[in-house]
Structures are given as C-alpha cells and as structure tokens.
Design a protein around this motif. Structure first.
Motif, PDB file in Angstrom:
ATOM      1  N   GLY A  51     -11.463  13.585 -66.504  1.00 44.35           N
ATOM      2  CA  GLY A  51     -11.707  12.283 -67.113  1.00 44.35           C
ATOM      3  C   GLY A  51     -11.844  11.160 -66.104  1.00 44.35           C
ATOM      4  O   GLY A  51     -11.313  11.211 -64.988  1.00 44.35           O
ATOM      5  N   LYS A  52     -12.574  10.164 -66.535  1.00 45.21           N
ATOM      6  CA  LYS A  52     -12.877   9.013 -65.675  1.00 45.21           C
ATOM      7  C   LYS A  52     -11.615   8.348 -65.133  1.00 45.21           C
ATOM      8  O   LYS A  52     -11.524   8.050 -63.944  1.00 45.21           O
ATOM      9  CB  LYS A  52     -13.715   8.010 -66.481  1.00 45.21           C
ATOM     10  CG  LYS A  52     -14.108   6.779 -65.727  1.00 45.21           C
ATOM     11  CD  LYS A  52     -14.983   5.880 -66.598  1.00 45.21           C
ATOM     12  CE  LYS A  52     -15.445   4.664 -65.826  1.00 45.21           C
ATOM     13  NZ  LYS A  52     -16.439   3.900 -66.600  1.00 45.21           N
ATOM     14  N   GLN A  53     -10.631   8.125 -65.993  1.00 49.56           N
ATOM     15  CA  GLN A  53      -9.437   7.399 -65.563  1.00 49.56           C
ATOM     16  C   GLN A  53      -8.617   8.183 -64.548  1.00 49.56           C
ATOM     17  O   GLN A  53      -8.178   7.630 -63.541  1.00 49.56           O
ATOM     18  CB  GLN A  53      -8.567   7.025 -66.771  1.00 49.56           C
ATOM     19  CG  GLN A  53      -7.536   5.971 -66.450  1.00 49.56           C
ATOM     20  CD  GLN A  53      -8.165   4.687 -65.927  1.00 49.56           C
ATOM     21  OE1 GLN A  53      -9.013   4.094 -66.582  1.00 49.56           O
ATOM     22  NE2 GLN A  53      -7.775   4.257 -64.740  1.00 49.56           N
ATOM     23  N   GLU A  54      -8.446   9.484 -64.777  1.00 49.56           N
ATOM     24  CA  GLU A  54      -7.667  10.296 -63.834  1.00 49.56           C
ATOM     25  C   GLU A  54      -8.360  10.373 -62.470  1.00 49.56           C
ATOM     26  O   GLU A  54      -7.712  10.249 -61.427  1.00 49.56           O
ATOM     27  CB  GLU A  54      -7.443  11.700 -64.392  1.00 49.56           C
ATOM     28  CG  GLU A  54      -6.519  12.531 -63.509  1.00 49.56           C
ATOM     29  CD  GLU A  54      -6.177  13.898 -64.085  1.00 49.56           C
ATOM     30  OE1 GLU A  54      -5.308  14.565 -63.473  1.00 49.56           O
ATOM     31  OE2 GLU A  54      -6.756  14.319 -65.109  1.00 49.56           O
ATOM     32  N   VAL A  55      -9.678  10.541 -62.479  1.00 53.99           N
ATOM     33  CA  VAL A  55     -10.417  10.592 -61.214  1.00 53.99           C
ATOM     34  C   VAL A  55     -10.338   9.247 -60.502  1.00 53.99           C
ATOM     35  O   VAL A  55     -10.053   9.182 -59.303  1.00 53.99           O
ATOM     36  CB  VAL A  55     -11.891  11.012 -61.446  1.00 53.99           C
ATOM     37  CG1 VAL A  55     -12.707  10.845 -60.171  1.00 53.99           C
ATOM     38  CG2 VAL A  55     -11.962  12.447 -61.953  1.00 53.99           C
ATOM     39  N   ALA A  56     -10.571   8.169 -61.242  1.00 48.79           N
ATOM     40  CA  ALA A  56     -10.510   6.829 -60.634  1.00 48.79           C
ATOM     41  C   ALA A  56      -9.130   6.560 -60.039  1.00 48.79           C
ATOM     42  O   ALA A  56      -9.026   6.043 -58.916  1.00 48.79           O
ATOM     43  CB  ALA A  56     -10.872   5.767 -61.669  1.00 48.79           C
ATOM     44  N   ASN A  57      -8.085   6.916 -60.759  1.00 48.05           N
ATOM     45  CA  ASN A  57      -6.723   6.709 -60.245  1.00 48.05           C
ATOM     46  C   ASN A  57      -6.475   7.524 -58.981  1.00 48.05           C
ATOM     47  O   ASN A  57      -5.904   7.027 -58.010  1.00 48.05           O
ATOM     48  CB  ASN A  57      -5.686   7.075 -61.306  1.00 48.05           C
ATOM     49  CG  ASN A  57      -5.653   6.105 -62.463  1.00 48.05           C
ATOM     50  OD1 ASN A  57      -6.205   5.004 -62.399  1.00 48.05           O
ATOM     51  ND2 ASN A  57      -5.033   6.519 -63.560  1.00 48.05           N
ATOM     52  N   ALA A  58      -6.904   8.780 -58.962  1.00 49.11           N
ATOM     53  CA  ALA A  58      -6.682   9.648 -57.803  1.00 49.11           C
ATOM     54  C   ALA A  58      -7.479   9.181 -56.589  1.00 49.11           C
ATOM     55  O   ALA A  58      -7.015   9.322 -55.450  1.00 49.11           O
ATOM     56  CB  ALA A  58      -7.045  11.089 -58.151  1.00 49.11           C
ATOM     57  N   TRP A  59      -8.659   8.632 -56.823  1.00 50.80           N
ATOM     58  CA  TRP A  59      -9.515   8.196 -55.712  1.00 50.80           C
ATOM     59  C   TRP A  59      -9.206   6.784 -55.230  1.00 50.80           C
ATOM     60  O   TRP A  59      -9.705   6.373 -54.190  1.00 50.80           O
ATOM     61  CB  TRP A  59     -10.992   8.325 -56.105  1.00 50.80           C
ATOM     62  CG  TRP A  59     -11.521   9.697 -55.843  1.00 50.80           C
ATOM     63  CD1 TRP A  59     -11.097  10.873 -56.405  1.00 50.80           C
ATOM     64  CD2 TRP A  59     -12.556  10.037 -54.936  1.00 50.80           C
ATOM     65  NE1 TRP A  59     -11.813  11.923 -55.902  1.00 50.80           N
ATOM     66  CE2 TRP A  59     -12.732  11.444 -55.012  1.00 50.80           C
ATOM     67  CE3 TRP A  59     -13.376   9.300 -54.090  1.00 50.80           C
ATOM     68  CZ2 TRP A  59     -13.676  12.118 -54.249  1.00 50.80           C
ATOM     69  CZ3 TRP A  59     -14.324   9.978 -53.335  1.00 50.80           C
ATOM     70  CH2 TRP A  59     -14.461  11.369 -53.415  1.00 50.80           C
TER      71      TRP A  59
END
Length: 161
Positions: free
Chosen positions: A81-89
């Motif tokens: 998901g967009k939010q998990e990827v954005a948070n991790a990056w």
C-alpha cells in the motif's frame, strides 16, 4: 448528358466511400504503432521524474507516483500500500544528500497499453552501481502512470570464475 453526370457522380461517390472506409483502418494501424512508442516514452519520462524526487529530496512528490495498492519489496519483506511504502521510504528522503539514485535503461509496455516494466541501475552517491531495480507501472488514466510493484536487487561484487 445527365446520365453521364449521374454515372460520374456515382463512380466518384463509390471511390470516395472506399477511400473513407480504408483510411481510418490505415490511420488506426499507424496510431497503434505510434501509441506504443508514445506509451514507452511516457513510462520512461515517469520513471525519470520518479527518480528525480530522490535527487531533489521531495518525499511528497515521491508518494504521488505510488498506486494506492503498490507493493515494494524491501529485503525479504513486502511493503503493501501507498502509505506503508511512503512511510518506509521517508528515511531515504531525510538529509541533504540522496543515499542513492536510479535511472531507467529499459522500458517495455504490454500490447494492452495498461502495464509497463522499467528497469535500470541503482547507484550510490559516488556513482558506483550497487543494485538494479525493476518496477511495474500501471496506466491509471490516460498518460498517468503509477507504480504498482518495485523490487531492487543487489549487484554481485563477486569475482568471476
């Protein structure tokens, strides 16, 4: 005289109708070849713009390239998901200097024009190739491509036999 004009008009009408019937098919065939080239160009430009977000340190812009249902592989873990990827990056966007950069070398688009693959090198700040990336893009609306899958692979620094 009117019979001759009628025949000429009829023959001309048939020829014009045949021309109209043929021309759209030729135009569609030409457009299909051009559109595949255009689609590949769109994905290449999108991937470059995506990579530029790292260079200019713009995490918010990075997030705009992510599909809502994107999956990024991070080591052995998949980020969903967009939010998990954005948070991790987000950590990669902190600091003044980018920890790595990437650029597409190859783009391929499915004949449907809806999915595309991009791949290329990942470099460290000194310009050494340290990995490769492979991304799958989906055209979510005309001309708007969002990343749905991304996976990096380390480059082997081993001696060749």
């Amino acid at each position: 005289m009117s019979k001759i004009l009628s025949r000429v008009f009829f023959a001309s009408s048939l020829a014009f109708a045949a021309l109209l019937a043929y021309t759209p098919m030729a135009a569609v065939a030409a457009d299909a070849a051009v559109s595949m080239t255009d689609l590949a160009s769109q994905v290449m430009q999108t991937e470059r713009a995506f990579a530029k977000t790292m260079e200019v340190r713009d995490h918010q812009a990075f997030s705009q390239f992510l599909s809502e249902e994107t999956i990024f592989f991070s080591g052995k873990k998949a980020l969903h998901g967009k939010q998990e990827v954005a948070n991790a990056w987000k950590r990669f966007y902190e600091g003044a200097t980018a920890p790595f950069s990437w650029a597409p070398e190859t783009v391929e688009v499915l004949n449907s024009g809806q999915l595309a693959l991009s791949t290329g090198p990942v470099k460290d700040p000194q310009g050494k190739i340290v990995a490769t990336f492979t991304s799958i893009w989906r055209q979510e609306s005309p001309g708007v491509w969002r990343i749905i899958f991304d996976k990096g692979n380390d480059v082997c620094d081993c001696a060749k036999p």
